[in-house]
Design an enzyme around this catalytic site. Structure first.
Site, PDB file in Angstrom:
ATOM      1  N   LYS A 111       0.812  -1.222   0.000  1.00  0.00           N
ATOM      2  CA  LYS A 111       0.000   0.000   0.000  1.00  0.00           C
ATOM      3  C   LYS A 111       0.840   1.263   0.000  1.00  0.00           C
ATOM      4  CE  LYS A 111      -4.406  -1.532   1.849  1.00  0.00           C
ATOM      5  NZ  LYS A 111      -5.472  -1.266   2.807  1.00  0.00           N
ATOM      6  N   LYS A 194      -5.054 -10.260  -6.854  1.00  0.00           N
ATOM      7  CA  LYS A 194      -6.332 -10.528  -6.190  1.00  0.00           C
ATOM      8  C   LYS A 194      -7.369  -9.491  -6.614  1.00  0.00           C
ATOM      9  CE  LYS A 194      -5.671  -8.002  -1.925  1.00  0.00           C
ATOM     10  NZ  LYS A 194      -5.839  -7.883  -0.503  1.00  0.00           N
ATOM     11  N   LYS A 197     -10.603  -3.617  -4.381  1.00  0.00           N
ATOM     12  CA  LYS A 197     -11.332  -2.356  -4.513  1.00  0.00           C
ATOM     13  C   LYS A 197     -10.497  -1.299  -5.199  1.00  0.00           C
ATOM     14  CE  LYS A 197     -13.562  -2.949  -0.006  1.00  0.00           C
ATOM     15  NZ  LYS A 197     -13.459  -2.623   1.424  1.00  0.00           N
TER      16      LYS A 197
HETATM   17  P1  AMP Z   1     -11.028  -5.131   2.958  1.00  0.00           P
HETATM   18  O1  AMP Z   1     -11.869  -4.716   1.847  1.00  0.00           O
HETATM   19  O2  AMP Z   1      -9.573  -5.070   2.645  1.00  0.00           O
HETATM   20  O3  AMP Z   1     -11.387  -4.499   4.253  1.00  0.00           O
HETATM   21  O4  AMP Z   1     -11.329  -6.683   3.132  1.00  0.00           O
HETATM   22  C1  AMP Z   1     -12.472  -7.182   3.801  1.00  0.00           C
HETATM   23  C2  AMP Z   1     -12.420  -8.691   3.856  1.00  0.00           C
HETATM   24  O5  AMP Z   1     -12.502  -9.236   2.532  1.00  0.00           O
HETATM   25  C3  AMP Z   1     -11.135  -9.252   4.470  1.00  0.00           C
HETATM   26  O6  AMP Z   1     -11.465 -10.368   5.285  1.00  0.00           O
HETATM   27  C4  AMP Z   1     -10.338  -9.694   3.284  1.00  0.00           C
HETATM   28  O7  AMP Z   1      -9.469 -10.761   3.585  1.00  0.00           O
HETATM   29  C5  AMP Z   1     -11.434 -10.146   2.312  1.00  0.00           C
HETATM   30  N1  AMP Z   1     -11.001 -10.029   0.917  1.00  0.00           N
HETATM   31  C6  AMP Z   1     -10.639  -8.882   0.271  1.00  0.00           C
HETATM   32  N2  AMP Z   1     -10.308  -9.141  -1.016  1.00  0.00           N
HETATM   33  C7  AMP Z   1     -10.452 -10.486  -1.183  1.00  0.00           C
HETATM   34  C8  AMP Z   1     -10.279 -11.366  -2.294  1.00  0.00           C
HETATM   35  N3  AMP Z   1      -9.891 -10.923  -3.495  1.00  0.00           N
HETATM   36  N4  AMP Z   1     -10.536 -12.684  -2.109  1.00  0.00           N
HETATM   37  C9  AMP Z   1     -10.954 -13.153  -0.896  1.00  0.00           C
HETATM   38  N5  AMP Z   1     -11.134 -12.370   0.185  1.00  0.00           N
HETATM   39  C10 AMP Z   1     -10.903 -11.050   0.055  1.00  0.00           C
END
Ligand code: AMP
Ligand code: TRP
Length: 343
Positions: A111, A194, A197
């Protein structure tokens, strides 16, 4: 006693990776555990957020939790900044965690990019706040996607060091819960990245609020390879997963197959058997139907909830009050263990 805690950042659109890696599991865990689900707005501001956007996104993630099926009566749903105990315990953990531990965090490296000097201090200590989120409730299990494993290891190290240093067993050693057919959903444009967002191309992800036509279009345009669809020969000997070398050779194909398996609640062997040797077009059409059928109602319910911010804010306020009541005695115990006087 087991207690579940997890968090999602209110930054950008929620996508299929968030849903399959995390939110869907949040829903299923409610049946067996006391669950606390948090919209982590203090984590979001480690990178600059437009204030109006942040407000809207906080409500949108809350709406997604509710639309996906989290029950705000049995589980606790709230936004992090409404419970000051998180930030207080994070300070304490900043004094427990070592620079060397934080220097190893791969998410910070990703990041902060090339210019580390320009990253906020908050981004650097992001993982100590995450540890505080979990430990301020003495949560024992944390459902997350694969990408959060390292942060949970750090949470364990911090808890252990705190307990050792103070000679008191204040904090439990947390277990990650990483399960489901798609714990790491990849980008639709590049199977090596991956789904995220922050990826500039919207066609790299399926957002929870995409309409049916857009979902179908994104799946149609998803990158694949020129070979026919793989069959069950790519499975590991026990038949439960794709062999590593196969996965590396055709990441886009296996990503779509994993999504198919997850959304249709089948083992990965099912679509492999069904589509072996055929072209991707028929498979993609079926996948689009399944995705629309599954995600359509969630998107519609999100829209309905977003039109009623009063209700959503009420859920967050009620959740914050219940969360604060659980956090207060834990924070007091931690302070006391350190010799911080409270009168
Ligand atoms: P975040 O949007 O980074 O706050 O992620 C929220 C949750 O979604 C966390 O538990 C991440 O591990 C999961 N997550 C985010 N991106 C992925 C992805 N591409 N595949 C699986 N899990 C994800
Ligand atoms: N760091 C997590 C992510 O980016 C979000 C998060 C913050 C979290 N605090 C947490 C996840 C506590 C689980 C538990 O996905």
């Amino acid at each position: 006693m087991s207690r579940i805690f997890s968090g999602v950042q209110p930054t950008g659109n929620l996508h299929l990776g968030n849903y399959l890696g995390a939110i869907r599991n949040f829903v299923s865990l409610q049946a067996d555990y006391e669950c606390i689900y948090c919209v982590v707005d203090l984590h979001a501001i480690t990178l600059w957020q437009d204030p109006a956007e942040l407000r809207a996104q906080t409500r949108e993630v809350t709406a997604a939790f509710l639309a996906a099926g989290i029950d705000p009566k049995t589980s606790i749903i709230f936004n992090q900044s409404q419970v000051p105990a998180h930030a207080e315990l994070a300070w304490i953990f900043n004094c427990v965690a070592r620079l060397g531990w934080l220097n190893r965090m791969t998410q910070f490296k990703e990041k902060s990019g090339k210019n580390k000097e320009a990253a906020s201090v908050g981004l650097y200590v992001y993982p100590t706040l995450m540890a505080a989120d979990i430990m301020v409730y003495k949560a024992t299990h944390v459902p997350v996607g694969e990408d959060q494993r390292q942060h949970l290891e750090l949470t364990r190290d911090i808890a252990q060091k705190f307990n050792n240093d103070t000679g008191k067993e204040v904090f439990p050693i947390v277990e990650p819960l990483i399960f489901g057919a798609a714990t790491r959903v990849m980008s639709l444009r590049d199977g090596g990245k991956k789904m995220s967002k922050s990826e500039p191309s919207d066609f790299s992800r399926i957002n929870l609020n995409d309409g049916p036509d857009l979902i179908a279009q994104k799946i149609r345009k998803a990158r694949t390879d020129p070979n026919p669809m793989p069959g069950p020969e790519v499975l590991t000997p026990d038949g439960s997963a794709i062999a590593e070398d196969q996965l590396r050779a055709r990441p886009e194909a296996f990503n779509l197959l994993a999504i198919y398996a997850a959304l249709s609640n089948q083992p990965i062997a099912s679509p492999l058997n069904e589509f072996a040797g055929s072209q991707f077009s028929a498979f993609k059409q079926r996948l689009a139907e399944i995705a629309v059928e599954y995600l359509g109602p969630i998107g519609t319910e999100m829209q309905r909830l977003m039109a009623d911010p009063g209700y959503v804010d009420g859920v967050l306020a009620d959740g914050a009050a219940r969360a604060a009541a659980l956090a207060a005695p834990v924070l007091a115990e931690a302070k006391d263990a350190l010799g911080l006087l409270s009168t």
